[in-house]
Design an enzyme around this catalytic site. Structure first.
Site, short mmCIF file in Angstrom:
data_model
loop_
_atom_site.label_atom_id
_atom_site.label_comp_id
_atom_site.label_asym_id
_atom_site.label_seq_id
_atom_site.Cartn_x
_atom_site.Cartn_y
_atom_site.Cartn_z
N HIS A 51 61.98 27.10 34.32
CA HIS A 51 63.08 26.02 34.30
C HIS A 51 62.59 24.70 34.79
O HIS A 51 63.11 23.69 34.52
CB HIS A 51 64.01 26.68 35.44
CG HIS A 51 63.91 26.43 36.77
ND1 HIS A 51 63.10 27.62 37.57
CD2 HIS A 51 64.06 25.58 37.85
CE1 HIS A 51 63.07 27.23 38.81
NE2 HIS A 51 63.61 26.12 39.28
N LYS A 55 59.04 19.08 34.39
CA LYS A 55 58.35 18.25 35.61
C LYS A 55 56.97 17.99 35.37
O LYS A 55 56.39 17.01 35.77
CB LYS A 55 58.42 19.16 36.86
CG LYS A 55 59.92 19.07 37.41
CD LYS A 55 60.09 19.61 38.83
CE LYS A 55 61.59 19.43 39.37
NZ LYS A 55 61.69 20.21 40.62
N HIS A 80 63.71 15.91 33.26
CA HIS A 80 62.95 16.91 32.96
C HIS A 80 63.39 18.08 32.40
O HIS A 80 62.83 18.87 31.66
CB HIS A 80 62.42 17.41 34.25
CG HIS A 80 63.06 18.21 35.28
ND1 HIS A 80 64.08 17.76 36.42
CD2 HIS A 80 63.26 19.52 35.34
CE1 HIS A 80 64.46 18.64 36.77
NE2 HIS A 80 64.16 19.88 36.42
N ASP A 133 68.04 29.07 42.15
CA ASP A 133 67.24 27.64 42.42
C ASP A 133 67.66 26.85 43.42
O ASP A 133 67.12 26.38 44.34
CB ASP A 133 67.14 26.74 40.98
CG ASP A 133 66.41 25.64 41.03
OD1 ASP A 133 65.26 25.65 41.80
OD2 ASP A 133 66.75 24.65 40.66
#
Length: 183
Positions: A51, A55, A80, A133
């Site tokens: 996920h 980045k 991202h 998350d």
């Protein structure tokens, strides 16, 4: 495939690597609790692992900034999810994970990004990863803020069920947290 992308991300940012491992365990447990089959659970696992892969395109000056991001930095950071989807789409064996990775910052109420998806338009793997998350991020210290307590993070999930988060996912996540770490 997955291992190479994860190795690249871990080499760049150890905190992200540890965060991803925690999110993966929680997300797969929530998928099972929701009754997802093995294939869907494997998708959740891969989306949770990957996920944050986008980045790799975010400069360290933003990724590791000790204070709040300004508007321009947020704009870069918000890219991202779409970048991660493009990276994953370029790998034949991972391409089917591109849509859920792109949707990892969508909101149940449609107020997320990059596409403003809402409700069940958001892939289930994304909805599970989003909540897990968020829980892990809230309970982890960051350079710019202290970690929240488990109780505060749970309250925040409940307060945002039906707006930011899928309420069924929040329910399953809270049941999983209760089973694994009873208060």
């Amino acid at each position: 495939g997955v291992a190479a992308l994860v190795a690249a991300l871990e080499a760049r940012d150890h905190d992200t690597a540890e965060h991803s491992r925690q999110v993966v365990g929680l997300a797969t447990a929530v998928a099972r609790r929701l009754g997802l089959d093995e294939t869907a659970t494997a998708t959740v696992e891969h989306v949770a692992i990957l996920h944050d892969v986008g980045k790799v395109a975010v400069p360290d000056s933003i990724l590791q900034k000790p204070g709040p991001l300004n508007d321009a930095e947020w704009e870069v950071m918000r890219q991202h999810a779409a970048v991660g989807a493009r990276i994953v789409a370029s790998a034949r064996t991972l391409a089917h994970h591109a849509a859920p990775i792109r949707a990892e910052h969508e909101r149940w109420d449609g107020g997320g990004y990059p596409d403003g998806l809402r409700g069940e338009e958001i892939p289930i793997a994304s909805r599970i990863t989003i909540a897990c998350d968020a829980y892990h991020a809230m309970t982890s210290s960051r350079p710019y803020r202290a970690a929240r307590s488990d109780a505060e993070a749970r309250a925040e999930l409940l307060a945002n069920a039906g707006t930011q988060f899928d309420p069924h996912v929040v329910d399953a996540l809270l049941r999983e947290l209760n089973a694994s770490r009873p208060d």
